[in-house]
Scaffold this motif. Sequence first.
Motif, mmCIF file in Angstrom:
data_model
loop_
_atom_site.group_PDB
_atom_site.id
_atom_site.type_symbol
_atom_site.label_atom_id
_atom_site.label_comp_id
_atom_site.label_asym_id
_atom_site.label_seq_id
_atom_site.Cartn_x
_atom_site.Cartn_y
_atom_site.Cartn_z
ATOM 1 N N GLU A 38 -0.288 -1.257 6.982
ATOM 2 C CA GLU A 38 -0.684 -2.540 7.591
ATOM 3 C C GLU A 38 -1.947 -3.076 6.919
ATOM 4 O O GLU A 38 -2.923 -3.453 7.572
ATOM 5 N N PHE A 39 -1.930 -3.102 5.578
ATOM 6 C CA PHE A 39 -3.156 -3.431 4.853
ATOM 7 C C PHE A 39 -3.605 -4.876 5.100
ATOM 8 O O PHE A 39 -4.803 -5.163 5.120
ATOM 9 N N GLN A 40 -2.677 -5.795 5.275
ATOM 10 C CA GLN A 40 -3.068 -7.190 5.503
ATOM 11 C C GLN A 40 -3.895 -7.325 6.782
ATOM 12 O O GLN A 40 -4.923 -8.001 6.797
ATOM 13 N N ALA A 41 -3.456 -6.671 7.873
ATOM 14 C CA ALA A 41 -4.225 -6.710 9.119
ATOM 15 C C ALA A 41 -5.557 -5.996 8.949
ATOM 16 O O ALA A 41 -6.592 -6.452 9.445
ATOM 17 N N ASP A 64 -7.273 -5.648 6.160
ATOM 18 C CA ASP A 64 -8.134 -6.487 5.319
ATOM 19 C C ASP A 64 -8.678 -7.681 6.098
ATOM 20 O O ASP A 64 -9.818 -8.107 5.889
ATOM 21 N N ARG A 65 -7.860 -8.213 7.016
ATOM 22 C CA ARG A 65 -8.262 -9.392 7.787
ATOM 23 C C ARG A 65 -9.281 -9.047 8.870
ATOM 24 O O ARG A 65 -10.166 -9.844 9.166
ATOM 25 N N LYS A 75 -15.223 -1.833 4.843
ATOM 26 C CA LYS A 75 -14.201 -1.443 3.860
ATOM 27 C C LYS A 75 -14.763 -0.447 2.854
ATOM 28 O O LYS A 75 -14.112 0.535 2.494
ATOM 29 N N ASP A 128 -6.637 -1.169 -1.913
ATOM 30 C CA ASP A 128 -5.625 -0.877 -0.911
ATOM 31 C C ASP A 128 -5.053 0.518 -1.036
ATOM 32 O O ASP A 128 -4.282 0.952 -0.178
ATOM 33 N N GLN A 164 7.177 -10.655 4.568
ATOM 34 C CA GLN A 164 5.756 -10.633 4.203
ATOM 35 C C GLN A 164 4.902 -9.955 5.275
ATOM 36 O O GLN A 164 3.895 -9.303 4.958
ATOM 37 N N GLU A 165 5.295 -10.101 6.541
ATOM 38 C CA GLU A 165 4.467 -9.583 7.628
ATOM 39 C C GLU A 165 4.846 -8.167 8.040
ATOM 40 O O GLU A 165 4.009 -7.450 8.598
ATOM 41 N N GLU A 218 6.333 -4.203 7.171
ATOM 42 C CA GLU A 218 6.297 -3.265 6.055
ATOM 43 C C GLU A 218 7.470 -2.299 6.057
ATOM 44 O O GLU A 218 7.737 -1.686 5.025
#
Length: 793
Positions: free
Chosen positions: A430-433, A435-436, A443, A472, A654-655, A657
């Motif tokens: 869940e790298f997008q979440a 990172d956000r 980080k 990542d 995209q959302e 995984e």
Amino acid sequence: MKGFGIYKSKKYLQRVLISIMLSMVVVLMALAVANTYVLEDSVRRNQEQSNLKVLSQIQYNLTYMNEIITHLSNYVNKDNQLATLLFDMKLPKMDFIRGYQRMSSIMESASFLHSIAIYNHTQNEIYGTTSAFLLDGGKTKSSIRDWLFNPSKPHPTSRLIPVSLEKADGGIDAFAFLVTNSLKPFSRAESAIILYIKSDWVFESLKRMDAVSNDKEGNEIYIADQDGHLFSSDDAVTDQDKAKRDQIKQLVQRDKAMNQQQSGFVVGKIDGSKQLVSYMDDGVRNWTIIYVQSYDLMMKDVRSTRTKSFAITGIFLVLSIGLSIWLSYKLYTPIERMLRRIRLQAPRGGSNATPFDGDELHLMSDNYMQLSHKLQEISSEQIVSKYYLRKLLTDSSLFTHHDMLEVIEKHGLGISVKDELLVCVLRIDEFQAFDRNTTGAAKKLYSFAIVNIAHEIMAKQHLCEVVEVRGDHVVLIVSNQSAGAGEGDHADRASEPAATLAEQVVPIIKDIQQTILHFYGISLSCGVSDSIPQFPYISSAYNQALQVCNYKIIYGHMAVITPDQIKENLFNKQSAIPDVIERKLSEALKKGQMSEAGSELEKAFTMLATFGYDDMLRAVSNLAWVVKNTAAEIANNRVIKFDVDLEYATLITQEKETLEEMYIALLSLCARICEGQRPATMERNDMILETIKELVEQKYADINLSQQSIAATVKLSSAYIGKMFKDSTSMSITEYMNEVRLKHAQQLLETDDYTVIEIMEKCGYSNPSYFFRLFKGKFGSTPKEYRMKKSIS
């Protein structure tokens, strides 16, 4: 004892516990003391107010007694039989006898009289009624004469004066009341009647007043004359009583001098015990009425309440101590968790372990300083070594054997040039979440922690290097050489049968994943490459590990994936879902058949799990487009709006995984599409009903509007639309038309000046009697009556 030892070692916990405990103890004790003080002060003030009322009542009683005696004295002074004793120069024997008889009868009629004495100034003689006066040889007469003719102390008339007739110790046994024909102080030039009032009569009345007003025993009432002498009803006055009265007199005089008041209250020690003294001046007689109470007896209930209060406070103290311990451990929990993390990384035993004397915060501070120093010790050489590792991952073929040996020797890299190697890629799930929702500083901290934990755990068994790449993921380069093993050990280890390098590494990778998840809550998936013989193939192994890691789309988060697990996917030539599945899925959605749509979707994803990674994404995207296009087609053919977010379908790949997440998202979208559909017949009927109602609203003023004209407009039969409208609204089209027309007629009657006939025509009616009948049936009155009532109201 073990628990006490653990508690003793936690110095910061001790400080927190002691601080909270002392705070609670101080607050509870202060509250108990303040409560008892306020209670005592309140009781004392209430008692003072009660005493003030008692003294006021005593003063009133004394005034009333004085009036009784005054009335008696006026009666006696005007008695003709006593006049001869008062004024005759020569007193006949019979007059003398009659005068004594009269005094005796007066004595018998007034029980409060002790005796009566008459002074005849013309004879300078005193006559009395007591037997002592007649038989003691003139001692009583002499005592009365000395008191009466004392030149230093003139006696006021018509006032009670404390005297001692028979006592020689200073105690009073009567009150004298002088009666003359003038209001001036007594002088020898005038005759006088002396009424002696029993002291018991005065004091017993005061005691009864005290008994009614106060149920406490041991209270005493005194009367102080203008000279400050204290009198009470006690017959015998001892030296101790005299000392006690002197103490009372001093307390009262001191308080009077300080406050300059006619009444007041003072607390002081009298005869060794604490007493409350209340006093009030009697301006008529120049007396001071003094009321003495035992302070300890008065505060008996307060002491009992105080004892109960302290007992309750003690109970709450015990509870507060327990609460303090619980609260302290609650507050200490975050520190204890931090200490566990610190101790996990701290050296255990050995000669390098240093004793620690500070508290937990000092320990964490020192650990932080050590960590800070450790970070500062990262030199440019170490940065360069990370650069070479990343370079090795991207293009290992650039390094010759000689160059690699030089880099390893110069920068101390944990890579063997002779043993087989393995590359592992640890990627954040869940790298997008992540990172956000994570700051830049956090980080860096997480990346540093992952690299160090992975290196520490892996280095226990294998020579390895760890480097963070692109933020990542983290890459481990593992050598098939045990940590600490020298070159000479290689031949011996190679001759022994052992598990493959991948089989050795996978359990260690899982340990790394669990450790990072436990301490930092970060989930990692791992892709493991095939073993490679030497370092020139590291770049290929890295790319393979990256590709293998992508297959967490099948195995989910926290998976450790090896090439053997995805062989079938790599060799599968099928790259698309059969058209028949997509067609059946589309048809099921159009029909609103969720079970069939879910079945087709499940078939598609079961087949997808055997595809290659890129083919999987492409196939899922195609399925999403099929669902979106089907939903769009359904929406275009519907009259009622289709409330489904169709753009979400194209964002699923995209959302999400994993295939499981994508399957659930598409299944949920299909369910919303099916639930959002309604039968076509229901939509058509709704459309016809809305059209009929809209036509009536627009053309209600048209006299020719009817069910037949509406049917011709909508291109349907009159009977069909009549039945459909009746079934849906429970009224006929004609009834609905009349409802609309009459509503508009009502509005025109209320707001405009048109005549009734004009209003009838504007509302689509041509027959007045028909219009009047309908209007009266609807509103209960004719149009004219309705308008008149509205205008009046």
